[in-house]
Design a protein around this motif. Structure first.
Motif, PDB file in Angstrom:
ATOM      1  N   GLY A  97       1.386   3.589  -2.793  1.00  0.00           N
ATOM      2  CA  GLY A  97       0.340   5.471  -3.248  1.00  0.00           C
ATOM      3  C   GLY A  97       2.087   6.057  -3.321  1.00  0.00           C
ATOM      4  O   GLY A  97       1.358   7.284  -4.370  1.00  0.00           O
ATOM      5  N   ILE A  98       3.065   5.496  -3.585  1.00  0.00           N
ATOM      6  CA  ILE A  98       3.951   6.140  -3.734  1.00  0.00           C
ATOM      7  C   ILE A  98       4.440   6.655  -5.317  1.00  0.00           C
ATOM      8  O   ILE A  98       4.961   7.534  -5.664  1.00  0.00           O
ATOM      9  CB  ILE A  98       5.209   6.284  -2.506  1.00  0.00           C
ATOM     10  CG1 ILE A  98       5.655   6.381  -2.020  1.00  0.00           C
ATOM     11  CG2 ILE A  98       6.781   7.127  -3.565  1.00  0.00           C
ATOM     12  CD1 ILE A  98       6.739   5.738  -1.108  1.00  0.00           C
ATOM     13  N   LEU A 155       2.263   5.784  -7.696  1.00  0.00           N
ATOM     14  CA  LEU A 155       0.963   5.862  -8.542  1.00  0.00           C
ATOM     15  C   LEU A 155       0.999   6.947  -8.087  1.00  0.00           C
ATOM     16  O   LEU A 155       1.032   8.320  -9.311  1.00  0.00           O
ATOM     17  CB  LEU A 155       0.060   5.461  -8.023  1.00  0.00           C
ATOM     18  CG  LEU A 155      -1.646   5.568  -8.636  1.00  0.00           C
ATOM     19  CD1 LEU A 155      -1.045   5.215 -10.229  1.00  0.00           C
ATOM     20  CD2 LEU A 155      -2.687   5.154  -7.493  1.00  0.00           C
ATOM     21  N   ALA A 156       1.661   8.094  -6.955  1.00  0.00           N
ATOM     22  CA  ALA A 156       1.599  10.000  -6.699  1.00  0.00           C
ATOM     23  C   ALA A 156       2.531   9.961  -7.747  1.00  0.00           C
ATOM     24  O   ALA A 156       2.097  11.193  -8.888  1.00  0.00           O
ATOM     25  CB  ALA A 156       2.008   9.998  -5.283  1.00  0.00           C
ATOM     26  N   HIS A 190       0.866  -1.121  -0.079  1.00  0.00           N
ATOM     27  CA  HIS A 190       0.158   0.124  -0.141  1.00  0.00           C
ATOM     28  C   HIS A 190       0.747   1.001   0.018  1.00  0.00           C
ATOM     29  O   HIS A 190       0.688   2.254  -0.995  1.00  0.00           O
ATOM     30  CB  HIS A 190      -1.094  -0.271   1.401  1.00  0.00           C
ATOM     31  CG  HIS A 190      -2.577  -0.399   0.782  1.00  0.00           C
ATOM     32  ND1 HIS A 190      -3.011  -1.730   2.260  1.00  0.00           N
ATOM     33  CD2 HIS A 190      -2.701  -1.633   0.023  1.00  0.00           C
ATOM     34  CE1 HIS A 190      -3.373  -2.475   1.834  1.00  0.00           C
ATOM     35  NE2 HIS A 190      -3.825  -2.556   0.683  1.00  0.00           N
ATOM     36  N   THR A 191       2.397   1.205   0.734  1.00  0.00           N
ATOM     37  CA  THR A 191       2.727   2.090   0.683  1.00  0.00           C
ATOM     38  C   THR A 191       3.493   2.398  -0.263  1.00  0.00           C
ATOM     39  O   THR A 191       3.337   3.341  -1.185  1.00  0.00           O
ATOM     40  CB  THR A 191       4.085   2.277   1.433  1.00  0.00           C
ATOM     41  OG1 THR A 191       3.787   1.939   3.290  1.00  0.00           O
ATOM     42  CG2 THR A 191       4.784   3.143   2.102  1.00  0.00           C
TER      43      THR A 191
END
Length: 429
Positions: free
Chosen positions: A411-412, A414-415, A407-408
């Motif tokens: 998130g990184i 994809l951002a 998940h971490t």
């Protein structure tokens, strides 16, 4: 009882029809390796493989950057981010090619994909793995072809509209056609080899997901704890083998993808930089391809870790159900106990219902049938304790790849990717 126990994990031999299907799927997979020149089964093929690698992954990108950069062209035909694109693609091609060479030299394709171990698993697992082998080439096309079509369109536009500005040798049309073809071949080779390595990883993970799902059936049958423990130890050993083989590839891919994304972000957010799809379109395609490959690997690792750790909860549920049932039988209480027990474990119950179609054997909320009279409480408790303290899964240098970590990372990455796409695709002018 011993005969039943042996039959549970018997070494089912594949029937001739299956062997034929597996051979056909493996043959198509080998053809895919030959297509990207990764077949190193003989000395001359090794030389050909390395020669193609040096030409398409190293030589052509260097020529493309220093000869065809076109720094004097108009703004739409300049490529200020070409260095980042070429270094990123060549770096991942090098990692993938060296990994393939090492795997081919040490194991061979059959052993590396655990095809030599399929005689130890059930027909269901073998058939599922055969389907995955069949889909692997299709997956490669699905992940690579869309970006390749976009890259082809960009290259054709770049050469067609900037022919008079782009450096050429001899006849301008012949020179541009040859240069465009070589650049496209280089891009396709470098991207395909990286995605193919990720699909290799997905294949090995999915085989053991199938084995875990098949292993979950032991809690639905009359089984000895020793047989359950032996099969779990075999699965844990195979997961350690997978983790050891791919740990460097996964770590380098994660580090380099993140680094390339940060570098691209820094370059496109400079105040003096004007970003548009003409200048940074290649950068966006490169980022999409690399992030896609990384997510294939991380998703596969997370999925198998989740399934492996679900065994513990399944065993605990099995232990609880067996304990409650055995206490009800031992108490011999009156009508109240006789009413409660059938409600918890009714005879002839259908353990699959329409409401649980989306759940698998490893992660569901259904009760399990009980064979408490065959396994003592102490053995069940020992098995559950062992599973709690020996959780299986995919690791990278000792760190478990689970959903919290993914998940971490997701998130990184994809951002960073969405920010880059916003700077390139959204700005069409």
């Amino acid at each position: 009882m011993e005969n039943e126990t042996r039959s549970l994990f018997s070494r089912n031999r594949a029937n001739p029809g299956y062997i034929t299907r597996e051979g056909l799927e493996l043959k198509s997979f080998k053809l895919c390796l030959k297509w990207v020149c990764l077949d190193q089964s003989s000395l001359w093929k090794v030389g050909l493989s390395w020669s193609v690698f040096f030409v398409l992954a190293i030589g052509m990108p260097i020529i493309s950057h220093f000869v065809l950069l076109c720094s004097n062209c108009d703004k739409k035909h300049q490529r200020p981010y070409d260095a980042v694109v070429q270094l990123s693609l060549s770096s991942f091609a090098a990692i993938s090619f060296i990994s393939f060479s090492s795997w081919s030299r040490k194991y061979g394709i059959r052993k590396f994909l655990f095809l030599d171990k399929l005689c130890d698993v059930s027909d269901k697992v073998r058939q599922g793995y055969a389907k995955d082998l069949q889909k692997s080439v299709k997956l490669l096309c699905v992940f690579v072809l869309p970006c390749f079509v976009a890259e082809t369109a960009y290259r054709i536009w770049w050469y067609a509209t900037g022919a008079s500005q782009i450096p050429y040798f001899g006849n301008i049309y012949v020179s541009d056609i040859i240069a465009c073809t070589l650049q496209l071949c280089s891009w396709l080779y470098r991207t395909s080899i990286f995605i193919l390595a990720c699909i290799f990883y997905q294949l090995t993970c999915h085989l053991h997901i199938l084995r875990l799902e098949d292993f979950a059936q032991v809690f639905q049958k009359e089984t000895e704890v020793g047989s359950i423990l032996a099969e779990h130890l075999r699965i844990r050993r195979n997961l350690r083998i997978i983790s050891h083989r791919f740990r460097l590839f996964i770590l380098l891919s994660l580090v380099l993808v993140t680094a390339s994304q940060f570098i691209a972000l820094l370059m496109t957010t400079r105040t003096s930089t004007t970003v548009n799809i003409y200048e940074a379109g290649e950068l966006a395609l490169c980022s999409i391809s690399l992030v896609t490959g990384l997510f294939i690997c991380l998703r596969s690792a997370t999925k198998i870790t989740h399934r492996a750790q679900s065994i513990t909860s399944l065993a605990a549920k099995w232990h609880v159900c067996a304990t409650i049932n055995s206490f009800d039988d031992a108490d011999g209480e009156t009508s109240k106990a006789q009413i409660v027990s059938p409600q918890m474990f009714p005879a002839g119950v259908d353990w699959e219902s329409e409401e649980e179609d989306g759940e698998d054997d490893l992660d569901n909320t259904m009760l399990v049938p009980i064979f408490a009279h065959t396994i003592s409480f102490q053995k069940r408790q020992a098995l559950v304790t062992y599973l709690e303290h020996n959780r299986a899964g995919i690791t990278v240098f000792g760190f478990m790849v689970d959903r919290t970590g993914i998940h971490t990372i997701f998130g990184i990455e994809l951002a960073l990717l969405l920010w880059l796409l916003n700077k390139t695709i959204v700005n069409l002018t």
